[in-house]
Design an enzyme around this catalytic site. Structure first.
Site, PDB file in Angstrom:
ATOM      1  CG  ASN A  23      -2.033  -1.107   0.947  1.00 27.86           C
ATOM      2  OD1 ASN A  23      -2.179  -1.632  -0.161  1.00 27.86           O
ATOM      3  ND2 ASN A  23      -2.748  -1.473   1.990  1.00 27.86           N
ATOM      4  CG  ASP A 306      -5.859  -3.303   5.198  1.00 29.35           C
ATOM      5  OD1 ASP A 306      -5.055  -2.523   4.663  1.00 29.35           O
ATOM      6  OD2 ASP A 306      -7.079  -3.300   4.953  1.00 29.35           O
ATOM      7  NE  ARG A 398      -5.554  -7.578  -5.434  1.00 30.02           N
ATOM      8  CZ  ARG A 398      -6.243  -6.937  -4.470  1.00 30.02           C
ATOM      9  NH1 ARG A 398      -7.216  -7.557  -3.820  1.00 30.02           N
ATOM     10  NH2 ARG A 398      -5.954  -5.692  -4.175  1.00 30.02           N
TER      11      ARG A 398
HETATM   12  C1  EPZ Z   1      -6.473   1.809   1.380  1.00 30.85           C
HETATM   13  O1  EPZ Z   1      -7.632   1.733   0.554  1.00 30.85           O
HETATM   14  C2  EPZ Z   1      -5.814   0.427   1.301  1.00 30.85           C
HETATM   15  N1  EPZ Z   1      -5.515   0.113  -0.082  1.00 30.85           N
HETATM   16  C3  EPZ Z   1      -6.753  -0.621   1.864  1.00 30.85           C
HETATM   17  O2  EPZ Z   1      -6.058  -1.859   1.900  1.00 30.85           O
HETATM   18  C4  EPZ Z   1      -7.118  -0.262   3.287  1.00 30.85           C
HETATM   19  O3  EPZ Z   1      -8.069  -1.184   3.766  1.00 30.85           O
HETATM   20  C5  EPZ Z   1      -7.720   1.154   3.329  1.00 30.85           C
HETATM   21  O4  EPZ Z   1      -6.820   2.100   2.745  1.00 30.85           O
HETATM   22  C6  EPZ Z   1      -8.014   1.606   4.742  1.00 30.85           C
HETATM   23  O5  EPZ Z   1      -6.894   1.551   5.546  1.00 30.85           O
HETATM   24  C7  EPZ Z   1      -4.419   0.658  -0.659  1.00 30.85           C
HETATM   25  O6  EPZ Z   1      -3.698   1.459  -0.107  1.00 30.85           O
HETATM   26  C8  EPZ Z   1      -4.123   0.228  -2.065  1.00 30.85           C
HETATM   27  P1  EPZ Z   1      -9.956   4.555   2.060  1.00 30.85           P
HETATM   28  P2  EPZ Z   1      -8.458   3.063   0.177  1.00 30.85           P
HETATM   29  O7  EPZ Z   1     -10.193   5.504   0.953  1.00 30.85           O
HETATM   30  O8  EPZ Z   1      -7.562   4.230   0.146  1.00 30.85           O
HETATM   31  C9  EPZ Z   1     -14.609   5.504   2.286  1.00 30.85           C
HETATM   32  C10 EPZ Z   1      -5.669  -4.163   1.567  1.00 30.85           C
HETATM   33  O9  EPZ Z   1      -6.189  -5.160   2.083  1.00 30.85           O
HETATM   34  N2  EPZ Z   1     -14.364   6.420   1.146  1.00 30.85           N
HETATM   35  O10 EPZ Z   1      -9.075   4.992   3.184  1.00 30.85           O
HETATM   36  O11 EPZ Z   1      -9.257   2.730  -1.024  1.00 30.85           O
HETATM   37  C11 EPZ Z   1     -14.399   4.041   1.883  1.00 30.85           C
HETATM   38  O12 EPZ Z   1     -15.520   3.509   1.258  1.00 30.85           O
HETATM   39  C12 EPZ Z   1      -6.545  -2.965   1.117  1.00 30.85           C
HETATM   40  O13 EPZ Z   1      -4.449  -4.033   1.374  1.00 30.85           O
HETATM   41  C13 EPZ Z   1     -15.404   7.215   0.708  1.00 30.85           C
HETATM   42  O14 EPZ Z   1     -16.518   7.172   1.227  1.00 30.85           O
HETATM   43  O15 EPZ Z   1      -9.421   3.175   1.457  1.00 30.85           O
HETATM   44  C14 EPZ Z   1     -14.061   3.399   3.210  1.00 30.85           C
HETATM   45  O16 EPZ Z   1     -15.229   3.082   3.867  1.00 30.85           O
HETATM   46  C15 EPZ Z   1      -7.998  -3.247   1.235  1.00 30.85           C
HETATM   47  N3  EPZ Z   1     -15.157   8.050  -0.355  1.00 30.85           N
HETATM   48  C16 EPZ Z   1     -13.297   4.503   3.933  1.00 30.85           C
HETATM   49  O17 EPZ Z   1     -13.634   5.741   3.289  1.00 30.85           O
HETATM   50  C17 EPZ Z   1     -13.924   8.134  -0.960  1.00 30.85           C
HETATM   51  O18 EPZ Z   1     -13.751   8.906  -1.930  1.00 30.85           O
HETATM   52  C18 EPZ Z   1     -11.786   4.335   3.936  1.00 30.85           C
HETATM   53  O19 EPZ Z   1     -11.371   4.079   2.622  1.00 30.85           O
HETATM   54  C19 EPZ Z   1     -12.888   7.318  -0.487  1.00 30.85           C
HETATM   55  C20 EPZ Z   1     -13.123   6.462   0.574  1.00 30.85           C
END
Ligand code: EPZ
Length: 420
Positions: A23, A306, A398
């Protein structure tokens, strides 16, 4: 399609080298699009997500060379439109949008669809780009963003579950080449965001406050090439730490950063594990009987979502009642029904899983649904009596480099087979 076969019941012993963080490396590879000069990224983990990102960079016109765990990228001349199918395959690739918008003042990417763990919208990313002056349109599954030149702005990036990791990364990257100063409030504080900011600063970006909820970026005209070594993967390290406690073994995590894992190590200690730090290693072993603990997933520095599934396995093995509450993603309990096949007793109540632990697990065929759920199924198989077959292990590849090889080194009876 491959599966993993595990004969459980062996205490894992020995040392495991922690790979670079998935990440962190994904947005860092995307950031190489911000300059036409060569960039060198070290400690890159061999993962299918990294391969996807490399395909996307090549698709956009960048030259990419692999040398062992080092990747050299030069994005001399690039287009602003990512390949529809490639991007749909991996959500993380949304973070090419910020660099393309910053460098080319335009970007077109396919909308990343939903995911088994939640709806995962990108409204906050788009809100951030609009605050910097980009015009956003969504048509036929594509997001188009364009602007004459991005302008710095003050913006709030908090959402339903607090901050957004890739949203912060995307807006921060775009703002490095904007005119003027950008201040991101409610920014994500994850170590992966800090690692990205360090790389951007090495490229000549002006960024302060990374790691805090307020990040300030002063735009510059252009960025230059740079070299960077990716931080260790704290989620991979946490997975092996839990494997030590779950199998009643002793594992040394070589190259892990304890200072990025406080919430996990603290809960492991509460649950009855012994945690020893020695320089750039951490040694984990069980310290007598396991104790039930309650967990709520939160943005960093809270307990990482995670690691929720993996910690659930430890609580299944622990006599007593524990409650795990998932606050980040709406539907991140896909592993529960598969763990029940191994004999786990779990009830779901809204965002919480109530675990009645202590019953021994027995091996069975199970199906992986997402990356961390599949890691939890492997941990459960290692602790269970008999044989467990984890199907669809492509989910594992992955995010875990050579997981079966590393576990075999620790004494696990584990092999990869063609799915039957
Ligand atoms: C990152 O995803 C990680 N992925 C995820 O890891 C991790 O679970 C997540 O952060 C939270 O720590 C990578 O870095 C590639 P978020 P990301 O935007 O950035 C909501 C793994 O297993 N949200 O922080 O996509 C969203 O739906 C993966 O390695 C909105 O509502 O997560 C979630 O509920 C899985 N609108 C929350 O915020 C937005 O525009 C946090 O998501 C963006 C997010």
């Amino acid at each position: 399609m491959e599966s993993i076969l595990i004969k459980g019941g062996v205490p894992l012993e020995g040392e495991v080298a922690i790979s670079g963080a998935k990440n962190a490396v994904l947005p860092i590879l995307a950031a190489t699009l911000l300059t036409s000069e060569p960039c060198v990224i070290r400690r890159v983990p061999k993962l299918s997500d990294v391969k996807f990102m490399v395909q996307i960079l090549k698709w956009l016109g960048a030259q990419v060379k692999y040398e062992g765990d080092t990747i050299r990228v030069q994005a001399k001349k690039i287009t602003g439109a990512g390949d529809y199918d490639l991007i749909r395959k991996m959500r993380g690739s949304i973070c090419i949008m910020g660099p393309l918008l910053g460098r080319l003042s335009k970007a077109t990417v396919s909308l990343p669809g939903g995911c088994v763990i939640g709806a995962r919208p990108i409204n906050l990313h788009l809100k951030g780009f609009q605050a910097l002056g980009a015009r956003i349109t969504i048509e036929s599954g594509y997001v188009h963003a364009s602007t004459k030149r991005l302008r710095g702005a003050a913006l709030f990036l908090g959402g339903r579950a607090g901050s957004t990791v890739l949203g912060t990364a995307n807006v921060m990257m775009a703002a490095t080449l904007a005119e003027g100063v950008t201040v991101i409030e409610s920014a994500a504080c994850e170590p992966e965001v800090v690692d990205l900011a360090s790389f951007l600063i090495a490229m000549g970006a002006k960024i302060t406050g990374a790691g805090s909820p307020t990040i300030t970026i002063t735009g510059v005209k252009e960025l230059h090439g740079a070299e960077h070594e990716v931080i260790p993967d704290r989620i991979e390290a946490a997975t092996y730490a839990i494997a030590a406690a779950a199998t009643n073994g002793e594992i040394t995590l070589r190259g892990a950063r304890a200072d990025q894992m406080h919430a996990v190590l603290d809960k492991l200690k509460d649950a009855g594990a012994c945690v020893e730090r020695n320089g750039s290693s951490i040694t984990i072993r069980r310290n007598g009987r396991l104790k039930p603990v309650d967990i709520t997933t939160l943005p960093y520095a809270g307990f990482p979502t995670d690691v929720q599934a993996q910690m659930m396995v430890l609580m299944i093995l622990t006599p007593g009642l524990s409650i795990i509450t998932e606050r980040i993603f709406e539907s991140r309990f896909m592993h529960v029904s598969e763990l029940a096949r191994l004999g786990a007793d779990i009830e779901i109540e809204g965002p919480s899983a109530i675990i009645k632990g202590g019953k021994p697990l027995s091996g069975a065929p199970v199906m992986a649904s997402d990356l961390r759920a599949s890691a939890a199924l492997v941990l459960a198989g290692l602790a269970a009596r008999g044989t467990t077959q984890v199907n669809r292990v492509y989910h594992l590849d992955r995010g875990y480099e050579n997981i079966d090889g590393k576990l075999r080194q620790l004494g696990a009876r584990i092999e990869r087979i063609e799915e039957t």
